[in-house]
Structures are given as structure tokens and as C-alpha cells.
Design an enzyme around this catalytic site. Structure first.
Site, PDB file in Angstrom:
ATOM      1  N   LYS A 129      -7.203  -4.592  -3.073  1.00 10.68           N
ATOM      2  CA  LYS A 129      -8.003  -5.117  -1.958  1.00 10.68           C
ATOM      3  C   LYS A 129      -8.900  -4.010  -1.412  1.00 10.68           C
ATOM      4  CE  LYS A 129      -4.108  -4.318   1.194  1.00 10.68           C
ATOM      5  NZ  LYS A 129      -4.679  -3.279   2.062  1.00 10.68           N
ATOM      6  N   CYS A 158      -1.974  -3.032   7.661  1.00  9.55           N
ATOM      7  CA  CYS A 158      -1.938  -3.887   6.466  1.00  9.55           C
ATOM      8  C   CYS A 158      -0.666  -4.731   6.366  1.00  9.55           C
ATOM      9  CB  CYS A 158      -2.154  -3.038   5.216  1.00  9.55           C
ATOM     10  SG  CYS A 158      -3.818  -2.299   5.181  1.00  9.55           S
ATOM     11  N   ASP A 192       0.798  -1.242   0.000  1.00 11.42           N
ATOM     12  CA  ASP A 192       0.000   0.000   0.000  1.00 11.42           C
ATOM     13  C   ASP A 192       0.828   1.289   0.000  1.00 11.42           C
ATOM     14  OD1 ASP A 192      -2.020  -1.840   0.165  1.00 11.42           O
ATOM     15  OD2 ASP A 192      -2.762  -1.200   2.119  1.00 11.42           O
TER      16      ASP A 192
END
Length: 215
Positions: A117, A162, A18
Site C-alpha cells: 500500500k 496503520c 507493516d
């Protein structure tokens, strides 16, 4: 861990989590402090890995994790989702916006897969393996198994969400997980870093510096 790990093999993969404008940039909607400073190290390390996978938050507008969806405050307020307590965040990484784009300084031309996601409106997704209902798979485990990738190194944002959830799920799916602590940064809500560290310790997930890799 101070010892040097065994050399990389064709079965190793780097997962860069990310590294998007809304997380990395100081002006991002959900900026993680220090996000920009880890980019050079990630770029340099990725160039030496046999396999590299990126993940990307990809939320629709009105996502369940957005405080604005519920008329509540980000970070401090929560809601009860069908899968449990949902932390609420500022609107971030909205599909097809500049905030959702990978940071322009990220330079990893050897990326083999970009996994998106969090695109289901009613389920948040921290882990690269499972969404937050803990039953909906992303397909990453099957991809890794079919390609014979068994030892996974994790870096990026955010360490206590994450990155952490992805590394933990990797072990629970039968992979070896190693977290590159110097190439990750945390959101650092109350107790989230400590909880992540405790879960890593319980699963024997090493936290190392990139300099400990034998490249």
C-alpha cells in the site's frame, strides 16, 4: 476485555501490519518504539492462525507524505492534499530499499498474502482497505470476501495509524475487527492514541491481549 474469545475458525485471519525495517528497527527511518519486542509474540501467534496476511508500506521516492518532498519538517508540519490534511513523515519504506523490507526476525512461513500500500505517489495509505483519499480501494475487502474470511485480528505497527485505520475500515466494510493491543506499538503523536481508542470504542472494536484467544 478479560474474557476468552471463542476458538479460532477457518473464517478468521490475522493481519500483521507493516512490520518493516524502517518501522521496527531502532535505527529505522520512522522507528516505532518497542517495535522489535513484539516480533516473537507475532511469530508465535501467526503459527496458530488458519490464515495470515501481511501488509507492507511501499512508497516511491518523492511521496506526498515525505516532509522532504515539501521542504518541511516531519511529524510537526502538515500539507493540504486533495483528500485533506496530510501528516508529514521522514522518508521511509521506499520501494526496493532495505528499509521497506519485512524485518528479518519476522518468521511467518504460512503467510498467504502480502499486500502493498502507499505506492501511489500522490496519495498516502494508512489503511489496508482504503487509501487516504477514502475512495481508492486496495482490493483487500474483495479478497477477504471471496475467501470467506470474516473475523479479522490486527497487530503490528503502528497502533495509532496503520493498525487503527485498518481495523476501523474493516468494521466499516462489514467485517468483525479485534485489535491485539499487546502485539502493537504506537507512534504516539499528540492525541493520536487517545483518538484511536475513542474511535475503537465508538465502533465497539475490542482491544485484547493475545492470551485472551482460545487457541
Amino acid at each position: 476485555m478479560s474474557r476468552t474469545l471463542p476458538p479460532l475458525t477457518p473464517h478468521d485471519a490475522l493481519l500483521v501490519i507493516d512490520m518493516q525495517n524502517d518501522f521496527v528497527s531502532p535505527a529505522g527511518a520512522l522507528s516505532v518504539r518497542g517495535g522489535e519486542e513484539i516480533i516473537p509474540g507475532i511469530n508465535a501467534l501467526a503459527a496458530r492462525f488458519p490464515h495470515v496476511i501481511l501488509t507492507q508500506d511501499w512508497h516511491p521516492r518523492g511521496h506526498i507524505s515525505f516532509a522532504s518532498t515539501h521542504g518541511l519538517q516531519p511529524f510537526t508540519d502538515t500539507v493540504q492534499a486533495p483528500y485533506g490534511t496530510q501528516t508529514l513523515w521522514p522518508d521511509h519504506c521506499i520501494q526496493n530499499t532495505s528499509g521497506a523490507a519485512l524485518h528479518s526476525a519476522l518468521d511467518i512461513p504460512n503467510t498467504e498474502l502480502i499486500l502493498r500500500k502507499g505506492f501511489r505517489k500522490d496519495i498516502d495509505s494508512y489503511s489496508a482497505f482504503l487509501e487516504n483519499d477514502r475512495t481508492t480501494p486496495t482490493g483487500l475487502a474483495g479478497y477477504l470476501r471471496e475467501r470467506g474470511l470474516t473475523r479479522l485480528f490486527f497487530c503490528g505497527l503502528a497502533y495509532d495509524f496503520c493498525v487503527g485505520f485498518s481495523a476501523i475500515d474493516a468494521v466499516q466494510h462489514g467485517f468483525t475487527a479485534i485489535v491485539l493491543q499487546d502485539l502493537a506499538r504506537a507512534v504516539a503523536l499528540p492525541t493520536t492514541v487517545e483518538t484511536t481508542n475513542d474511535r475503537f470504542a465508538a465502533l465497539n472494536i475490542p482491544r485484547i491481549h493475545a492470551s485472551h484467544l482460545a487457541l
